[in-house]
Design an enzyme around this catalytic site. Structure first.
Site, PDB file in Angstrom:
ATOM      1  N   LYS A 130       0.871  -1.193   0.000  1.00  0.00           N
ATOM      2  CA  LYS A 130       0.000   0.000   0.000  1.00  0.00           C
ATOM      3  C   LYS A 130       0.895   1.226   0.000  1.00  0.00           C
ATOM      4  O   LYS A 130       2.051   1.158   0.430  1.00  0.00           O
ATOM      5  CB  LYS A 130      -0.868   0.015   1.261  1.00  0.00           C
ATOM      6  CG  LYS A 130      -2.117   0.850   1.126  1.00  0.00           C
ATOM      7  CD  LYS A 130      -3.222   0.055   0.467  1.00  0.00           C
ATOM      8  CE  LYS A 130      -4.441   0.902   0.186  1.00  0.00           C
ATOM      9  NZ  LYS A 130      -5.601   0.051  -0.140  1.00  0.00           N
ATOM     10  N   ASP A 170      -6.963   4.356  -4.569  1.00  0.00           N
ATOM     11  CA  ASP A 170      -7.643   4.222  -3.277  1.00  0.00           C
ATOM     12  C   ASP A 170      -8.276   5.613  -3.061  1.00  0.00           C
ATOM     13  O   ASP A 170      -8.483   6.343  -4.036  1.00  0.00           O
ATOM     14  CB  ASP A 170      -6.642   3.834  -2.170  1.00  0.00           C
ATOM     15  CG  ASP A 170      -7.313   3.288  -0.903  1.00  0.00           C
ATOM     16  OD1 ASP A 170      -7.600   2.088  -0.856  1.00  0.00           O
ATOM     17  OD2 ASP A 170      -7.579   4.076   0.028  1.00  0.00           O
ATOM     18  N   SER A 381      -8.235  -5.920 -10.363  1.00  0.00           N
ATOM     19  CA  SER A 381      -6.905  -5.419 -10.720  1.00  0.00           C
ATOM     20  C   SER A 381      -6.030  -6.577 -11.198  1.00  0.00           C
ATOM     21  O   SER A 381      -5.248  -6.432 -12.141  1.00  0.00           O
ATOM     22  CB  SER A 381      -6.229  -4.768  -9.508  1.00  0.00           C
ATOM     23  OG  SER A 381      -6.659  -3.438  -9.346  1.00  0.00           O
TER      24      SER A 381
END
Ligand code: GLU
Length: 449
Positions: A130, A170, A381
């Site tokens: 992330k 995000d 994804s």
């Protein structure tokens, strides 16, 4: 009620707390996973002996960097950028980038840690990572967003690649930002390496259904959960928070399946539209004009905007928190339970606090944790990565079919693991245990690395 951690897991937890002081969201995510896997390690002492847990809680790599950029008046700003490459046992690091003023290392680590298990659950061969920045895109011009994003990529490009680490969007990072990121990557590397980012526009390598996937997937998961009780979403009212990508497409799929979503929200408040949310209007206000949700109520007869209290004050059968972490606490949960809610599916990452989750489960509601319910985004994804690698383009219908199948598989993995570990119907235990076992087994097989 949660049982106390066994000594071996408590040691891992306490060492992680001491080593990552002050990172409260990370601690919260860690404790939830460790509590869930207690019954797993009871049967598998080799996970403890081989140090799998000790290794799993420590990211493989953490990158933190300066992101300098100039605003439209020429003033210089400095933001902080992050990419946490958490675990690559199952595949290249995979996970989104978040641009929001609340972003710090602890937030990125909580998200990266969750991503490991979520991605494992998809069965798609992707590791967990992330990233993001404390940059606030709100009120910034298109050119400012582009300059910031280019500066961000100027550092990050050297750490990513289709076989290494594949970022996506995000909060605060959508198709526009992915476009600017990709453009800068292409310029810096002289490679049109489609598989380096996902969430691209369909015209230049993006996948059909990727935009819709997180919201659609959460509703598919909700359908699967309700089906275990012989019920469905049709004819039910839904309370949805958020008005970004996840919320918008959860609302769309709920409507397609005959439910009536009646709310949407942002940081300024929420709207209630008893006739059912007008999706075209919501998209126009939030996606096209990038305005506040109050503008929806201003343009829609019969809808009202509320800036006090919480969207969780609104009664509904189905509850879909699709905004951000810890947006729904124990007090909200008891209001929702009192108002007759039957099922909760987390569209966002960790939107319910631990005590809210406990309240829902104690009251017998169906509860889907984000790492299962919102896994459709990252799963799609992975489908985008497959299409990029094989230079194929799948159509919308078959892509949606694949997403539905993946969500069914995730549901059955979580459902069966909950049964196996003696907690039938507990999707928190089930999702964590199923995801963890896959990653832990891959780590064991690959030796001490
Ligand atoms: N940010 C999304 C998530 O939380 C998507 C990540 C991705 O597609 O890589 O799962």
């Amino acid at each position: 009620m949660h049982s106390p951690l066994p000594a071996s897991l408590r040691d891992v937890y306490e060492r992680a707390l001491a080593r990552n002081a002050g990172e409260t969201e990370f601690h919260q995510a860690l404790l939830e996973v460790l509590e869930s896997i207690a019954p797993v390690v009871e049967h598998r002492p080799d996970y403890i002996e081989s140090g799998v847990l000790e290794r799993l809680v420590e990211p493989e790599r953490q990158i933190m960097f300066r992101v300098p950029w100039q605003d439209d008046s020429g003033a210089v700003h400095v933001n902080r950028g992050f990419r946490v490459q958490y675990n690559s046992a199952l595949g290249p690091y995979k996970g989104g980038l978040r641009f929001h003023p609340s972003v710090n290392l602890g937030i990125v680590k909580f998200l990266g840690f969750e991503q490991i298990f979520k991605n494992a659950l998809t069965g798609q061969g992707i590791g967990g990572g992330k990233g993001g920045s404390d940059f606030d895109p709100h009120g910034r011009s298109d050119n400012e967003v582009m300059r910031f994003t280019q500066s961000f990529m100027t550092e990050v490009y050297r750490h990513i690649g289709e076989h290494t680490d594949v970022p996506a969007g995000d909060i605060g990072v959508g198709a526009r930002e992915i476009g600017y990121l990709f453009g800068q990557y292409r310029r810096l590397t002289n490679r049109h390496e489609s598989g380096v980012l996902t969430g691209k526009t369909v015209l230049w390598g993006g996948a059909q259904v990727r935009t819709e996937a997180t919201g659609y997937g959460a509703v598919f998961f909700l359908e699967e959960m309700l089906a275990t009780r012989g019920e469905s979403v049709a004819g039910r009212t839904a309370v949805v928070s958020g008005s970004g990508n996840v919320a918008v497409y959860a609302i769309q799929k709920l409507q397609q399946l005959g439910a009536r979503p009646i709310t949407a929200s942002d940081s300024s408040g929420y709207v209630v539209d008893d006739a059912g949310i007008d999706l075209d209007l919501l998209k126009q206000v939030k996606e096209v004009e990038r305005l506040r949700v109050s503008e929806y109520a201003a343009r829609r007869p019969g809808a009202r905007f509320v800036s006090t209290g919480s969207v969780w004050d609104v009664p509904g059968d189905l509850v879909l928190p699709c905004a951000t972490q810890n947006e729904l606490d124990a007090a909200h949960a008891s209001t929702l339970i009192r108002n007759g809610a039957v099922a909760v599916a987390e569209g966002a990452n960790m939107p319910c606090t631990p005590t809210a989750v406990e309240a829902f489960q104690d009251a017998g509601l169906l509860f889907a944790p984000g790492k299962a319910a919102n896994a459709g985004g990252v799963a799609t994804s992975a489908l985008e990565m497959s299409q990029n690698a094989s230079r194929q383009r799948w159509d919308f219908e078959s892509s949606e079919d694949r997403l539905r199948d993946i969500m069914r598989d995730i549901h059955s993995s979580a459902f069966e693991a909950a049964d196996l570990y003696g907690r039938p119907g507990d999707y928190v235990i089930g999702a964590n245990a199923a995801g963890f076992t896959r990653v832990a087994d891959a780590m064991l097989a690959q030796g001490l690395v």
